[in-house]
Design a protein around this motif. Structure first.
Motif, PDB file in Angstrom:
ATOM      1  N   THR A 294       4.430  -3.556  -5.915  1.00 16.38           N
ATOM      2  CA  THR A 294       5.362  -4.549  -6.605  1.00 16.38           C
ATOM      3  C   THR A 294       5.719  -4.407  -8.174  1.00 16.38           C
ATOM      4  O   THR A 294       5.021  -4.002  -8.823  1.00 16.38           O
TER       5      THR A 294
ATOM      6  N   MET B 118      -3.374  -1.274  -5.195  1.00 20.30           N
ATOM      7  CA  MET B 118      -4.522  -1.331  -4.515  1.00 20.30           C
ATOM      8  C   MET B 118      -4.199  -0.574  -3.147  1.00 20.30           C
ATOM      9  O   MET B 118      -5.029   0.166  -2.555  1.00 20.30           O
ATOM     10  N   THR B 119      -3.119  -0.805  -2.538  1.00 16.67           N
ATOM     11  CA  THR B 119      -2.811  -0.482  -1.223  1.00 16.67           C
ATOM     12  C   THR B 119      -2.508   1.045  -1.085  1.00 16.67           C
ATOM     13  O   THR B 119      -1.355   1.734  -1.234  1.00 16.67           O
TER      14      THR B 119
ATOM     15  N   HIS C 292       3.979  -0.343  -1.414  1.00 18.71           N
ATOM     16  CA  HIS C 292       4.318  -1.578  -1.532  1.00 18.71           C
ATOM     17  C   HIS C 292       4.116  -2.013  -2.936  1.00 18.71           C
ATOM     18  O   HIS C 292       3.561  -3.278  -3.345  1.00 18.71           O
TER      19      HIS C 292
ATOM     20  N   ARG D 177      -6.187   3.614  10.816  1.00 19.68           N
ATOM     21  CA  ARG D 177      -7.061   2.549  10.541  1.00 19.68           C
ATOM     22  C   ARG D 177      -8.466   2.851  10.988  1.00 19.68           C
ATOM     23  O   ARG D 177      -9.130   2.067  10.689  1.00 19.68           O
TER      24      ARG D 177
END
Ligand SMILES: Cc1cc2nc3c(=O)[nH]c(=O)nc-3n(C[C@H](O)[C@H](O)[C@H](O)COP(=O)(O)OP(=O)(O)OC[C@H]3O[C@@H](n4cnc5c(N)ncnc54)[C@H](O)[C@@H]3O)c2cc1C
Length: 368
Positions: A200, A159-160, A198, A166
């Motif tokens: 996982t 997702m990230t 990130h 930003r």
């Protein structure tokens, strides 16, 4: 499908199984600046592979079947719960218990819940998209999930995005690839480009399921894209994320290496013009549903953390659970609930042994 008993198997069997499919093609992975050929035996990767393999191994143990296995609502077959669509409140409770158990057994992240939470979010959101828009994403997604269940695959939930500035929307960024987006629509599929950070368990995953990272508006519709690809698809490259004190695992000696048997990892996944066939595309331009997908995923994922992190804390703090806590074969009185001394527990974690850097987990020890 996992219905076979544990007899005649060992933990290495789970590790080989976990790597069987990716090993046949090979992912492109960089660790500390070097491209790595043999991921399975790399000392920084191996502990995370061991932890992920526990999601298979515990599913073989009859005493954990209620938590680790369930009946697929798609096929009626017995499946690993990590590939399951929750059907009711009891499923959600069983999920938390499964995650807590794995946290207790490994003392770390075992990397499979992000994909599970992504399945459950994707299932209901594609259903709602199809009802509202007349698309066919839900049927595609369920067909894909049947494939995942049948082969008991590990799926990375991606997702990230890097996101850049930003304050700016994806299409306003100086670099258009700071969010994953569609670069071309073809008759047989889409080409996508960008990166996910990130991630996982990326190195241990068979598949990557990509989702948007935030609510999007019409001008960002190329960024409203969700799909699944094999983790070794052409154009995919992974960069292993560093962990604090990780070089200790590269040193000789057994002292002060932390959780030497198990571990987690995160990686950057670069998608450099990756082709995705339509049957694996679950969103392509429906920006109005991007925020819903993020929120639903986040809800499931928050619940997952309520299970796994509790298990990890119980493991490291040596808390008792309903299981007995005998003396360990090493002779160190261990308060960790995993220190049952029977042969079926040989592969479990002993908090003290891990801290002391002993080798209790995979090899039988001389009794005291
Ligand atoms: C151990 C670990 C494992 C992970 N595993 C996964 C995984 O498997 N899959 C996956 O997809 N992701 C994963 N993540 C990523 C995680 O979901 C993100 O780190 C998280 O969503 C925050 O995104 P970010 O890192 O880009 O931080 P940012 O978006 O930069 O946020 C940092 C801070 O800035 C604030 N902020 C951001 N934008 C604004 C703004 N415009 N105005 C005001 N404040 C703002 C945020 O609220 C936050 O406090 C993992 C992260 C960790 C640490």
């Amino acid at each position: 499908m996992r219905t076979r008993g544990k007899e005649g198997r060992d933990a290495a069997d789970d590790q080989r199984r976990l790597y069987r499919k990716p090993a046949s093609i090979r992912k492109r992975v960089f660790i500390m600046g070097q491209e790595v050929e043999n991921l399975v035996d790399h000392p920084l990767v191996r502990p995370s592979l061991n932890a992920c393999a526990m999601t298979y191994e515990l599913a073989q143990q009859p005493e954990y079947a209620d938590w680790m296995l369930t009946t697929s609502n798609l096929t009626g077959q017995t499946v690993n719960r990590f590939t399951h669509l929750h059907q009711n409140a009891a499923d959600l409770v069983a999920k938390v218990k499964m995650l807590r158990l794995l946290g207790q057994k490994t003392g770390c992240c075992f990397q499979r819940c992000v994909g599970m939470d992504a399945f459950n979010a994707m299932d209901s959101v594609t259903y709602e998209m199809d009802r509202a828009l007349g698309t066919e994403y839900h049927t595609r997604f369920r067909r894909y999930l049947q494939h995942v269940q049948e082969h008991d695959l590990v799926v990375d939930g991606a997702m990230t995005d890097p996101k850049g500035d930003r304050r700016l929307a994806p299409s306003q960024q100086a670099d258009p690839d700071l969010f994953v987006h569609v670069v071309e629509k073809k008759p047989d599929g889409i080409m996508v480009r960008g990166a996910k950070l990130h991630q996982t368990g990326a190195l241990n995953s068979h598949e990557i399921m990509v989702m948007p990272t935030q609510t999007l508006s019409e001008k960002d519709q190329d960024y409203a894209v969700a799909f699944a690809v094999p983790a070794d698809a052409p154009g995919i490259l992974m960069i292993y994320g560093r962990q604090p004190s990780d070089t200790r695992k590269l040193e000789s000696g057994q002292l002060d290496v932390g959780n030497r048997e198990f571990g987690g990892h995160e990686a950057v996944i670069v998608l450099d013009n990756v082709f995705v066939p339509w049957e694996r595309v679950f969103m392509a331009g429906e920006y109005a549903f991007s925020g819903l997908l993020v929120e639903r995923f986040a809800g499931y994922h928050r619940q997952s953390y309520g299970g796994c992190k509790v298990g990890v804390v119980m493991c490291w703090s040596g808390q008792r659970s309903r299981w007995p806590v005998p003396r360990h074969r090493h002779g160190l009185a261990c308060q960790g609930q995993d220190c049952r001394d029977g042969p079926s527990q040989r592969n479990t974690v002993c908090v003290r042994h891990r801290v002391l850097g002993g080798r209790p987990n995979r090899q039988p020890q001389a009794p005291i």
